[in-house]
Design a protein around this motif. Structure first.
Motif, short mmCIF file in Angstrom:
data_model
loop_
_atom_site.label_atom_id
_atom_site.label_comp_id
_atom_site.label_asym_id
_atom_site.label_seq_id
_atom_site.Cartn_x
_atom_site.Cartn_y
_atom_site.Cartn_z
N TRP A 1 0.84 -1.19 0.00
CA TRP A 1 0.00 0.00 0.00
C TRP A 1 0.88 1.25 0.00
O TRP A 1 0.66 2.17 -0.78
CB TRP A 1 -0.91 0.00 1.22
CG TRP A 1 -1.99 -1.03 1.20
CD1 TRP A 1 -2.87 -1.29 0.18
CD2 TRP A 1 -2.32 -1.94 2.25
NE1 TRP A 1 -3.73 -2.30 0.52
CE2 TRP A 1 -3.41 -2.72 1.79
CE3 TRP A 1 -1.82 -2.17 3.53
CZ2 TRP A 1 -4.01 -3.71 2.58
CZ3 TRP A 1 -2.40 -3.16 4.31
CH2 TRP A 1 -3.48 -3.92 3.84
N LEU A 2 1.84 1.26 0.91
CA LEU A 2 2.74 2.41 1.01
C LEU A 2 3.52 2.62 -0.28
O LEU A 2 3.71 3.75 -0.74
CB LEU A 2 3.69 2.23 2.19
CG LEU A 2 4.66 3.37 2.49
CD1 LEU A 2 3.90 4.64 2.84
CD2 LEU A 2 5.60 2.97 3.62
N GLY A 3 3.97 1.53 -0.88
CA GLY A 3 4.74 1.63 -2.12
C GLY A 3 3.93 2.23 -3.25
O GLY A 3 4.42 3.10 -3.99
N ALA A 4 2.68 1.77 -3.41
CA ALA A 4 1.85 2.31 -4.48
C ALA A 4 1.51 3.77 -4.25
O ALA A 4 1.52 4.58 -5.19
CB ALA A 4 0.57 1.49 -4.60
N LEU A 5 1.23 4.13 -2.98
CA LEU A 5 0.91 5.53 -2.68
C LEU A 5 2.14 6.42 -2.88
O LEU A 5 2.02 7.55 -3.39
CB LEU A 5 0.41 5.64 -1.24
CG LEU A 5 -0.05 7.03 -0.80
CD1 LEU A 5 -1.19 7.54 -1.67
CD2 LEU A 5 -0.47 7.01 0.67
N SER A 6 3.32 5.93 -2.53
CA SER A 6 4.54 6.70 -2.73
C SER A 6 4.80 6.97 -4.21
O SER A 6 5.38 8.00 -4.59
CB SER A 6 5.75 5.97 -2.13
OG SER A 6 5.58 5.80 -0.73
N GLY A 7 4.35 6.05 -5.06
CA GLY A 7 4.51 6.25 -6.49
C GLY A 7 3.78 7.49 -7.00
O GLY A 7 4.17 8.07 -8.04
#
Length: 335
Positions: free
Chosen positions: A204-210
């Motif tokens: 989740w964090l990775g996709a949002l950071s994108g």
């Protein structure tokens, strides 16, 4: 198979069981049969294997019994038993269609106290195992894994040795971001416990950071709130400090915390859930089809059994199920 048996002096039945890694055949015999089969250029016909299995089930027999092993601790978690029940419902539907019996065992209550769990499972005719996601820590279960076809279900660590069927959390967050951007949100924030994020591999964090690096940029994520213990007090302090226009979370209880703090939803702040098992009629967010995950896990296990693929695979595979968005009154309507 007749040619293989003639060359090494074994019956067709023994050859067949050896090629399918049947534990009733000794490892040495299995190795000899496979070596001879390779030398003779033997290739199994998967359609004939499936037909034979179907004929056996037509005589009132099961191809094999299957078992799912569940972490007992899920019963103590809020809504933990709900997703387990939905996954089991999907498994049972597929088992009925394919002719399997499904046993449900709990890790500590049923398996952990056994001196010889392999003997117990063998006595029940278990050939296929499904390992449900465990709440935390490593899987503490001593089995002769080479006896079974195995798949895991749910969120497992990257160190898991088995094939996995689960949810595509990364794509799920991308769906949420698209829906929120279409509704005119810009300042959005992720908020739930660090344990929740880490056990889902920071997807989740990775996709949002994108979203920070997307060009053109459509969202401006605020710093995420990932405390060791997710509490009302720390959550409201985070909201007051960073002023997100919409909160994204797995902790659906935090919606009520926003309202208790005097914030109007969705007029002053939106809320999107990452974790729902069905439409609530109130909360906007992602619905996970747990029954489909259970269904796919049985189908995959069935394929491994037909192909004689037992034990720990050389290369792990993951089958990920996408979630679906449902819109209710906790976010704005599309502009």
């Amino acid at each position: 198979m007749a040619d293989i048996g003639k060359k090494i002096g074994m019956s067709n039945a023994t050859v067949s069981m050896a090629l399918r890694n049947n534990p009733r055949i000794s490892p040495g015999t299995r190795a000899l049969v496979k070596k001879t089969a390779e030398a003779l250029g033997y290739r199994p016909d998967p359609l004939l294997s499936a037909l034979a299995a179907r004929k056996n089930r037509g005589r009132g027999r099961t191809f094999a019994n299957l078992a799912v092993i569940i972490d007992d601790r899920w019963g103590d978690q809020p809504h933990g038993g709900e997703w387990v029940d939905l996954v089991l419902a999907g498994m049972r539907v597929s088992c009925a269609l394919l002719g399997y019996e499904l046993d449900v065992f709990y890790l500590e209550k049923d398996i952990g106290k056994l001196g010889d769990p392999d003997r117990f499972l063998h006595a029940r005719g278990i050939r296929g195992l499904i390992i449900s996601s465990f709440l935390e820590g490593a899987l503490k279960l001593k089995l002769d894994w080479d006896r079974y076809a195995i798949v895991s279900v749910g969120a497992h660590p990257l160190t898991s040795a088995f094939h996995r069927i689960g949810t595509d959390f990364f794509v799920g967050m991308e769906i949420v971001c698209t829906e929120l951007a279409n509704r005119g949100y810009q300042r959005v924030g992720l908020a739930h416990s660090y344990q929740m994020e880490s056990r889902h591999r920071f997807e989740w964090l990775g996709a949002l950071s994108g979203e920070i690096h997307r060009r053109p940029q459509r969202l401006r994520p605020v710093p995420s709130h990932l405390p060791p213990v997710f509490s009302k007090e720390s959550f409201i302090r985070w909201v007051e400090k960073h002023r997100p226009e919409c909160v994204i979370s797995t902790e659906n209880e935090s919606l009520s915390w926003l309202k208790e703090a005097g914030l109007r939803v969705p007029e002053e702040i939106g809320f999107a859930s990452l974790s729902m098992s069905r439409s609530s009629g109130e909360i906007a967010g992602l619905i996970t089809d747990y029954a489909l995950i259970g269904d796919v896990s049985i189908m995959q296990l069935h394929g491994h059994l037909l192909r004689g693929e037992l034990g720990t695979p050389i290369r792990q595979q993951e089958t990920l199920i996408c979630q679906t968005w449902t819109h209710w009154g906790t976010v704005r309507k599309i502009r």
